[in-house]
Design a protein around this motif. Structure first.
Motif, PDB file in Angstrom:
ATOM      1  N   LYS A 279      29.290  61.008  30.420  1.00 34.82           N
ATOM      2  CA  LYS A 279      28.991  60.075  31.214  1.00 34.82           C
ATOM      3  C   LYS A 279      28.280  58.857  30.246  1.00 34.82           C
ATOM      4  O   LYS A 279      28.503  57.463  30.751  1.00 34.82           O
ATOM      5  N   GLU A 281      26.634  55.749  28.902  1.00 34.36           N
ATOM      6  CA  GLU A 281      26.040  54.403  29.521  1.00 34.36           C
ATOM      7  C   GLU A 281      26.997  53.920  30.824  1.00 34.36           C
ATOM      8  O   GLU A 281      26.762  53.068  31.279  1.00 34.36           O
ATOM      9  N   PRO A 283      27.693  55.857  34.167  1.00 34.64           N
ATOM     10  CA  PRO A 283      27.538  57.107  35.066  1.00 34.64           C
ATOM     11  C   PRO A 283      28.406  56.629  36.192  1.00 34.64           C
ATOM     12  O   PRO A 283      29.071  57.643  36.755  1.00 34.64           O
ATOM     13  N   GLY A 379      27.712  60.546  37.581  1.00 33.38           N
ATOM     14  CA  GLY A 379      26.409  60.191  37.484  1.00 33.38           C
ATOM     15  C   GLY A 379      25.789  60.012  38.564  1.00 33.38           C
ATOM     16  O   GLY A 379      24.565  59.170  38.504  1.00 33.38           O
ATOM     17  N   GLN A 382      22.314  61.223  39.471  1.00 35.04           N
ATOM     18  CA  GLN A 382      21.234  61.064  38.451  1.00 35.04           C
ATOM     19  C   GLN A 382      20.621  59.731  38.460  1.00 35.04           C
ATOM     20  O   GLN A 382      19.485  59.575  37.832  1.00 35.04           O
ATOM     21  N   ASP A 383      21.190  58.705  38.962  1.00 35.85           N
ATOM     22  CA  ASP A 383      20.762  57.553  38.978  1.00 35.85           C
ATOM     23  C   ASP A 383      20.072  57.114  40.136  1.00 35.85           C
ATOM     24  O   ASP A 383      20.787  56.748  40.928  1.00 35.85           O
ATOM     25  N   SER A 384      18.745  57.290  40.325  1.00 41.72           N
ATOM     26  CA  SER A 384      18.271  57.065  41.739  1.00 41.72           C
ATOM     27  C   SER A 384      18.224  55.566  42.092  1.00 41.72           C
ATOM     28  O   SER A 384      18.067  55.148  43.174  1.00 41.72           O
ATOM     29  N   SER A 385      18.378  54.601  41.284  1.00 44.44           N
ATOM     30  CA  SER A 385      18.619  53.241  41.445  1.00 44.44           C
ATOM     31  C   SER A 385      19.861  52.912  42.224  1.00 44.44           C
ATOM     32  O   SER A 385      19.869  51.944  42.825  1.00 44.44           O
ATOM     33  N   VAL A 386      20.760  53.633  42.162  1.00 47.69           N
ATOM     34  CA  VAL A 386      21.903  53.356  42.840  1.00 47.69           C
ATOM     35  C   VAL A 386      21.632  53.156  44.538  1.00 47.69           C
ATOM     36  O   VAL A 386      22.033  51.902  44.949  1.00 47.69           O
ATOM     37  N   LYS A 389      19.819  49.666  44.776  1.00 51.62           N
ATOM     38  CA  LYS A 389      20.623  48.584  44.601  1.00 51.62           C
ATOM     39  C   LYS A 389      21.697  48.303  45.581  1.00 51.62           C
ATOM     40  O   LYS A 389      21.937  47.007  45.924  1.00 51.62           O
TER      41      LYS A 389
END
Length: 434
Positions: A279, A281, A283, A379, A382-386, A389
């Motif tokens: 993954k 950079e 994801p 990913g 794994q990326d809580s900001s998705v 945003k």
């Protein structure tokens, strides 16, 4: 060994077929070629498959398709002439197909003949063996591949022999011609790749790979360099049309690398589809939307206290020809999204009445005009900001959410919006996430 599938745009005319031959001749490992029916030569042109469906429709209405089939025959004889080949030996084959359609062999037979004729023509041009997929590829009535297929192809494929194979169809267990869903030549290519134990399955089309977003919506969209089997399936499931979502199944166990490439730009790397990827950079791989859905809403207090209720409700839906694509469940409610084309308003009304009376539901309703937007990537969890945003971007662009599904898949987030806002939602999410 490499199996190549060439789509309709790649065999649309003689010039394109010459490109195909140059590509195939450039690598002796390319030993099996699967072809689609000739596609559009220009924006206003007709696909051969569409003309063949129209031929069958005329027959079903009691008329001969003889005059309309002349347009189909002309496509092939023009290509043969432009390739410097004699059309005369091909005329009896065309006439046999026309007679079979006129005899009422049905829509699937008629539609399959586009690929059949294309493969016969290309095999002759290449000087390769023609291998028909009927009866080698056996397709179950639910569209899945019958295990008998693998034994058939093991017998049919001879070592050191090069084959041209028609895509899109095979036969059902009773021996009648049966097609996959539209775009099903991708599935045929995957089946041949698995059966031949290919190192690579090259899927040749008219774009240089799978894009992270539809380039017609976002001109600066980039080609995805690598993606996983699951990612391409889920991206295709929400509307990305470069690779058929069902074509992963035949090669899932084999781990064969898929390379989506451009017939018109063969030196481009394209997109590699792999069992797994790093993954790093990246994801997320893409965002896409699919419209044309209707929403069925069911509600009853203590709905799930009755054992087997979901199965019973789904069985009733299937009786009326409705097979939901996406599902949501509440404490006392179920929402199913299904393709609007599956049933007419009269059928839907009859189904709702039956559901309400038979299951004593408090609420049964159907409304139309829905779209499903997918944010796809291994990913995504794994990326809580998705989430932040995504919802912020949609709110700022005044795009109303009908649902937000996070957690049911570790490869996708699904968002429900009104179909009228689907394209705006895709552009908004792409700007926010990519």
């Amino acid at each position: 060994m490499i199996v190549c599938k060439f789509g309709g745009s790649s065999v649309a005319d003689a010039q394109q077929i010459r490109k195909v031959k140059q590509i195939v001749d450039a690598d002796p490992q390319r030993q099996v070629v699967v072809v689609s029916a000739p596609g559009k030569r220009s924006k206003d042109d007709e696909k051969v498959t569409d003309m063949l469906y129209a031929c069958n429709a005329m027959v079903q209405q009691g008329s001969s398709c003889k005059d309309l089939f002349k347009k189909v025959a002309l496509r092939y004889t023009t290509i043969l002439s432009d390739l410097g080949m004699q059309a005369k030996p091909f005329l009896p084959v065309l006439e046999e197909v026309r007679q079979m359609i006129d005899a009422g062999h049905g829509a699937e037979y008629a539609a399959s003949r586009g690929e059949y004729l294309a493969a016969r023509m290309v095999a002759t041009f290449f000087g390769w063996e023609f291998l028909d997929t009927d009866p080698e590829i056996v397709i179950n009535h639910d569209g899945t591949v019958n295990p008998e297929t693998w034994n058939n192809l093991k017998r049919a494929l001879k070592p050191k022999t090069k084959y041209v194979v028609p895509g899109f169809y095979g036969c059902d267990p009773e021996g009648k011609v049966k097609t996959f869903s539209r775009g099903g030549s991708d599935i045929t290519g995957a089946i041949l790749s698995s059966a031949a134990k290919a190192d690579t399955y090259e899927n040749w089309t008219d774009v240089s790979g799978v894009f992270s977003v539809d380039p017609r919506l976002v001109p600066e969209a980039k080609v995805i360099k690598q993606m996983t089997y699951r990612e391409v399936r889920e991206l295709a499931g929400v509307g990305a049309g470069v690779f058929h979502e069902e074509a992963i199944a035949p090669i899932l166990a084999s781990g064969i690398t898929i390379n989506v490439k451009n017939t018109n730009a063969p030196m481009d790397d394209g997109t590699f589809i792999l069992p797994t990827r790093e993954k790093g950079e990246h994801p997320l791989v893409g965002v896409s939307a699919k419209s044309g859905f209707s929403r069925l809403s069911l509600r009853k207090l203590m709905l799930f206290k009755k054992s087997g209720i979901r199965h019973a409700l789904l069985t009733m839906l299937h009786i009326f020809g409705i097979r939901p694509t996406f599902s949501l469940f509440g404490v006392d409610s179920i929402i199913w999204f299904f393709e609007t084309t599956q049933a007419s308003d009269s059928v839907i009304n009859a189904m709702c009445s039956r559901l309400k009376s038979e299951f004593e539901l408090e609420e049964v309703s159907v409304d139309h005009g829905h779209a499903i937007v997918g944010i796809i990537g291994s990913g995504v969890m794994q990326d809580s900001s998705v989430i932040a945003k995504s919802t912020t971007a949609l709110a700022e662009d005044k795009i109303a959410l009908n649902f937000f599904n996070y957690g049911s898949s570790d490869t996708s987030i699904l968002i429900g919006v009104n179909a009228t806002q689907a394209q705006d939602a895709v552009k908004s999410l792409y700007r926010a996430l990519f």
